[in-house]
Design a protein around this motif. Structure first.
Motif, PDB file in Angstrom:
ATOM      1  N   GLN A 153      61.836 -10.099 -29.880  1.00 35.40           N
ATOM      2  CA  GLN A 153      60.540 -10.381 -30.503  1.00 35.40           C
ATOM      3  C   GLN A 153      59.457 -10.518 -29.430  1.00 35.40           C
ATOM      4  N   TYR A 154      59.777 -11.189 -28.340  1.00 35.25           N
ATOM      5  CA  TYR A 154      58.823 -11.343 -27.240  1.00 35.25           C
ATOM      6  C   TYR A 154      58.518  -9.997 -26.593  1.00 35.25           C
ATOM      7  N   ARG A 155      59.553  -9.198 -26.331  1.00 35.80           N
ATOM      8  CA  ARG A 155      59.376  -7.931 -25.618  1.00 35.80           C
ATOM      9  C   ARG A 155      58.489  -6.963 -26.401  1.00 35.80           C
ATOM     10  N   PHE A 156      58.659  -6.923 -27.724  1.00 34.43           N
ATOM     11  CA  PHE A 156      57.892  -5.958 -28.506  1.00 34.43           C
ATOM     12  C   PHE A 156      56.555  -6.523 -28.984  1.00 34.43           C
ATOM     13  N   THR A 157      56.433  -7.848 -29.018  1.00 34.30           N
ATOM     14  CA  THR A 157      55.100  -8.436 -29.211  1.00 34.30           C
ATOM     15  C   THR A 157      54.216  -8.083 -28.016  1.00 34.30           C
ATOM     16  N   LEU A 158      54.799  -8.162 -26.833  1.00 33.45           N
ATOM     17  CA  LEU A 158      54.082  -7.792 -25.614  1.00 33.45           C
ATOM     18  C   LEU A 158      53.660  -6.318 -25.656  1.00 33.45           C
ATOM     19  N   LEU A 159      54.542  -5.449 -26.146  1.00 35.68           N
ATOM     20  CA  LEU A 159      54.222  -4.024 -26.256  1.00 35.68           C
ATOM     21  C   LEU A 159      53.032  -3.806 -27.182  1.00 35.68           C
ATOM     22  N   CYS A 160      53.008  -4.500 -28.320  1.00 35.05           N
ATOM     23  CA  CYS A 160      51.931  -4.306 -29.296  1.00 35.05           C
ATOM     24  C   CYS A 160      50.585  -4.770 -28.750  1.00 35.05           C
ATOM     25  N   HIS A 161      50.562  -5.943 -28.109  1.00 34.73           N
ATOM     26  CA  HIS A 161      49.308  -6.429 -27.521  1.00 34.73           C
ATOM     27  C   HIS A 161      48.806  -5.455 -26.455  1.00 34.73           C
ATOM     28  N   THR A 162      49.714  -4.984 -25.621  1.00 30.57           N
ATOM     29  CA  THR A 162      49.323  -4.089 -24.533  1.00 30.57           C
ATOM     30  C   THR A 162      48.828  -2.749 -25.071  1.00 30.57           C
ATOM     31  N   ALA A 163      49.456  -2.253 -26.141  1.00 30.11           N
ATOM     32  CA  ALA A 163      49.041  -0.983 -26.729  1.00 30.11           C
ATOM     33  C   ALA A 163      47.623  -1.073 -27.285  1.00 30.11           C
ATOM     34  N   CYS A 164      47.232  -2.249 -27.771  1.00 28.03           N
ATOM     35  CA  CYS A 164      45.855  -2.410 -28.255  1.00 28.03           C
ATOM     36  C   CYS A 164      44.851  -2.457 -27.101  1.00 28.03           C
ATOM     37  N   GLU A 165      45.275  -2.897 -25.946  1.00 26.38           N
ATOM     38  CA  GLU A 165      44.391  -2.967 -24.784  1.00 26.38           C
ATOM     39  C   GLU A 165      44.261  -1.626 -24.064  1.00 26.38           C
ATOM     40  N   ALA A 166      45.323  -0.829 -24.069  1.00 26.67           N
ATOM     41  CA  ALA A 166      45.350   0.387 -23.264  1.00 26.67           C
ATOM     42  C   ALA A 166      44.184   1.333 -23.537  1.00 26.67           C
ATOM     43  N   PRO A 167      43.824   1.641 -24.797  1.00 30.50           N
ATOM     44  CA  PRO A 167      42.700   2.573 -25.008  1.00 30.50           C
ATOM     45  C   PRO A 167      41.363   2.044 -24.506  1.00 30.50           C
ATOM     46  N   LEU A 168      41.261   0.725 -24.332  1.00 35.23           N
ATOM     47  CA  LEU A 168      39.997   0.134 -23.906  1.00 35.23           C
ATOM     48  C   LEU A 168      39.864   0.048 -22.395  1.00 35.23           C
ATOM     49  N   VAL A 169      40.992  -0.069 -21.670  1.00 35.71           N
ATOM     50  CA  VAL A 169      40.918  -0.380 -20.238  1.00 35.71           C
ATOM     51  C   VAL A 169      41.424   0.737 -19.331  1.00 35.71           C
ATOM     52  N   LEU A 170      42.139   1.724 -19.850  1.00 36.53           N
ATOM     53  CA  LEU A 170      42.713   2.752 -18.985  1.00 36.53           C
ATOM     54  C   LEU A 170      41.831   3.995 -18.952  1.00 36.53           C
ATOM     55  N   PRO A 171      41.184   4.289 -17.821  1.00 39.67           N
ATOM     56  CA  PRO A 171      40.338   5.497 -17.711  1.00 39.67           C
ATOM     57  C   PRO A 171      41.184   6.728 -17.385  1.00 39.67           C
ATOM     58  N   LEU A 172      41.947   7.204 -18.332  1.00 46.73           N
ATOM     59  CA  LEU A 172      42.836   8.339 -18.105  1.00 46.73           C
ATOM     60  C   LEU A 172      42.026   9.625 -18.068  1.00 46.73           C
ATOM     61  N   GLY A 173      42.150  10.374 -16.977  1.00 52.26           N
ATOM     62  CA  GLY A 173      41.345  11.564 -16.818  1.00 52.26           C
ATOM     63  C   GLY A 173      39.879  11.252 -16.619  1.00 52.26           C
ATOM     64  N   GLY A 174      39.570  10.015 -16.239  1.00 50.43           N
ATOM     65  CA  GLY A 174      38.194   9.612 -16.003  1.00 50.43           C
ATOM     66  C   GLY A 174      37.520   8.968 -17.190  1.00 50.43           C
ATOM     67  N   PHE A 175      38.163   8.988 -18.368  1.00 47.66           N
ATOM     68  CA  PHE A 175      37.551   8.430 -19.572  1.00 47.66           C
ATOM     69  C   PHE A 175      38.582   7.622 -20.350  1.00 47.66           C
ATOM     70  N   THR A 176      38.158   6.504 -20.884  1.00 46.73           N
ATOM     71  CA  THR A 176      39.031   5.742 -21.772  1.00 46.73           C
ATOM     72  C   THR A 176      39.097   6.428 -23.138  1.00 46.73           C
TER      73      THR A 176
END
Length: 639
Positions: free
Chosen positions: A241-264
């Motif tokens: 439960q902890y491991r996949f709760t962490l995955l879900c929170h991180t997945a919501c952050e990734a599109p906002l903070v990761l500039p993949l190819g120079g753009f989020t």
């Protein structure tokens, strides 16, 4: 086309009009400002100067002649922007020769625009999305079953159709040579702090751009341990439960903070969350982000691969999930009385999958048949009433397969290549398999195969009951799989009893699965339930005839053979049976064996129809796109 010709108007210092003249001739028309491409229209201006006194008009033919000689031509050209709207005009000298050239150019422009308009009607531009897959496994990086296959292939198919696609999955480190699969990833200079389970947890990101997809892997100590993504030899991990709760929170952050190819990827994303491991994502979007104006234009689609696994934990764990207290009802689920452990058990739990069913904008299953089955009390595992209430947004799309990996004309694992136009190589694959396993080499003997997990779902109990009776026939049987130790021991014992007819391979090996699929004549799949199933699709691709229990995706993908259809040519790709009993299964197998022995032309037709069946991911991806469009029609879930 009309030409608007304006005689030049000259003004003296005292603003007295010298001469004015307006004539209409045929020459040119302005392009419509509604055209999508930039075009330049022109307006021809002519100046006529008379020799008379100021204020006099032309009074004789001599004056008219002088006027024609002194006539000057100017072109008023219109400059437009990309949308076709005018942004400026220019006066340029113009000759009669240029007039002809510009008229021809104008006609060419108009012809091009007509052709463009016709092209736009034939092929409208496709709407593309920023898609974020959230999954606990994605092949080839991690895989325990069909979930890994889907999340490893569907993103690539969607990216090839023009979408921008990111896959977010844990970076599993097992301490073995298998960890080298991540050797192509690069650690990103970005770390995020996740607030859940009573503290702050820092995660990192690894990234690989492969086949048009951004593969993003969440790095955290909880993903670094021996075993598979969910457990080891001692059972499921206690902190899942902890491991996949962490995955879900991180997945919501990734599109906002990761500039993949120079753009989020930004806030207007389309999340595809797979099974219970990612099911907290739509709840987080509604409760944590949209409440503060973030992700208000995003949508979330839940994909159910196996509803038997729902992520159920005691209700007391809700406080660990990083959600507001008022959202507890979205995840709260109560076991019925008969399912409770004891008289004092209230049955109150947190159910991740239930939370996603409530808050997702659309719900998908991996076959049409399974989308219906999960709304029944037999197939819904306690969530059937909730799913029935959301039937209007529930759809089924049958999985595809990687037709490049599973291609008998180029498969590197099999003994001989073959195709739907030349089956000769399949016999050689059968002979090679019989030699490899120590079975009598008999090309004319029906060879039946089974590939899958050794557990109740896959119908192993029915196979165990049927084997003694089946072995009385002239047949060979091969099984590949691992799982329940009792079933593994039974396979070993059965091989000792029927040494000339039965072989059991305990374990799982991808090259061996290719060899068995190519070498067998019949593939048996007596699954109690099967959301989609991939082995029957692989079998048909290899000209191996599936015999399957009529359930879920097996019913959708395998059409029972009808020898009387098509003017006696027959149709169908295999055999289905129901109910799930030994007698029903043996009846379907015997029909298949009789057809194999006595009706070769019908058997060849079965093989050819299976091998030419469209099982590509591109076909499935087109259906996913339609659901994407539907998801954006309605407003997102907010409360």
């Amino acid at each position: 086309m009309e030409r608007l010709e304006l005689a030049q108007v000259l003004l003296c210092a005292n603003s007295t009009v010298i001469k004015g003249n307006l004539r209409a001739t045929r020459q040119f028309v302005f392009n419509s400002p509604l055209k999508r491409t930039c075009r330049n229209g022109s307006l021809r201006l002519r100046s006529s100067l008379a020799s008379g006194k100021i204020g006099d008009g032309p009074s004789s033919s001599e004056d008219d002649g002088r006027e024609r000689k002194s006539e000057r031509a100017l072109i008023l050209t219109k400059e437009t922007d990309a949308s076709g709207l005018p942004i400026g005009f220019h006066l340029i000298p113009h000759s009669e020769e240029e007039t002809t050239d510009r008229e021809e150019q104008s006609e060419r422009m108009q012809n091009e625009e007509s052709e463009d308009a016709e092209g736009e009607e034939k092929a409208q531009p496709r709407v593309t999305h920023n898609i974020v897959f959230v999954t606990s496994e994605a092949s080839p990086y991690s895989k325990t079953g069909g979930l890994g296959d889907v999340c490893g292939s569907l993103p690539i198919a969607l990216a090839a159709r023009g979408h921008r696609v990111m896959v977010v999955s844990p970076r599993y480190q097992r301490g073995t040579s298998e960890d080298s699969i991540y050797s192509g990833t690069v650690e990103l200079d970005q770390r995020s702090k996740i607030y859940c389970f009573g503290g702050v947890h820092e995660v990192g990101f690894f990234h690989e751009y492969r086949k048009g997809v951004d593969w993003v892997f969440v790095d955290h100590p909880s993903y670094r341990r021996p075993g598979n993504p969910y457990g080891d030899n001692y059972g499921a991990f206690g902190d899942n439960q902890y491991r996949f709760t962490l995955l879900c929170h991180t997945a919501c952050e990734a599109p906002l903070v990761l500039p993949l190819g120079g753009f989020t990827y930004g806030e207007k994303c389309l999340f595809l969350v797979n099974d219970w491991h990612a099911s907290l994502v739509p709840v987080l979007l509604a409760a944590k982000y949209r409440a503060h104006g973030v992700y208000k234009d995003s949508r979330c689609i839940l994909v159910i691969h196996n509803i038997a696994h729902q992520g159920v934990e005691p209700l007391i764990t809700y406080g660990n999930l990083g959600l507001p207290p008022e959202w507890r009802g979205a995840l709260e689920w109560v076991f019925p009385n008969w399912a409770r452990a004891h008289a004092l058990d209230t049955g109150e739990t947190v159910n991740f999958l239930k939370g996603a069913i409530v808050t997702a904008d659309r719900i998908l299953t991996v076959s049409k048949g399974y989308s219906w089955e999960i709304t029944t009390s037999e197939g819904g595992y306690g969530l059937h009433e909730l799913l029935s209430s959301r039937k209007s947004v529930l759809y089924g799309i049958t999985n595809g397969i990687d037709v490049a990996e599973w291609d008998p004309s180029s498969d590197e694992h099999i003994a001989c290549h073959y195709s739907a136009d030349d089956f000769s190589g399949k016999v050689q694959c059968k002979i090679s398999l019989q030699k490899e396993l120590g079975l009598p080499v008999r090309p004319d003997c029906p060879l039946i195969g089974f590939i899958g997990r050794l557990d109740y779902q896959k119908g192993i109990d029915q196979i165990r009951l049927a084997i003694p009776e089946l072995m009385e026939d002239d047949v060979q049987f091969i099984m590949l799989g691992s799982g329940n130790p009792d079933y593994e021991d039974w396979m070993r014992a059965t091989e000792s009893t029927y040494r000339d007819k039965f072989r059991g391979w305990v374990g799982f090996n991808i090259p061996v699965s290719h060899i068995i699929t190519a070498g067998c004549d019949i593939l048996l799949m007596p699954s109690a339930f099967e959301p989609c199933g991939l082995n029957q699709l692989y079998a048909m691709r290899y000209g191996t005839i599936p015999v399957v229990h009529e359930t879920g995706g097996l019913r959708d993908t395998v059409q029972t053979f009808n020898p009387y259809a098509g003017g006696g040519k027959g149709d169908g790709t295999g055999w289905t049976f129901s109910p799930l009993t030994k007698a029903s299964m043996l009846g379907a197998l015997r029909c298949a064996m009789v057809t194999y022995r006595e009706h070769k032309s019908s058997w060849v037709g079965l093989m050819r129809r299976g091998m030419t069946r469209d099982s590509t991911w591109d076909s499935a991806a087109a259906k996913y796109e339609q659901v994407f469009e539907w998801a954006f029609i309605d407003p997102p879930y907010v409360s």
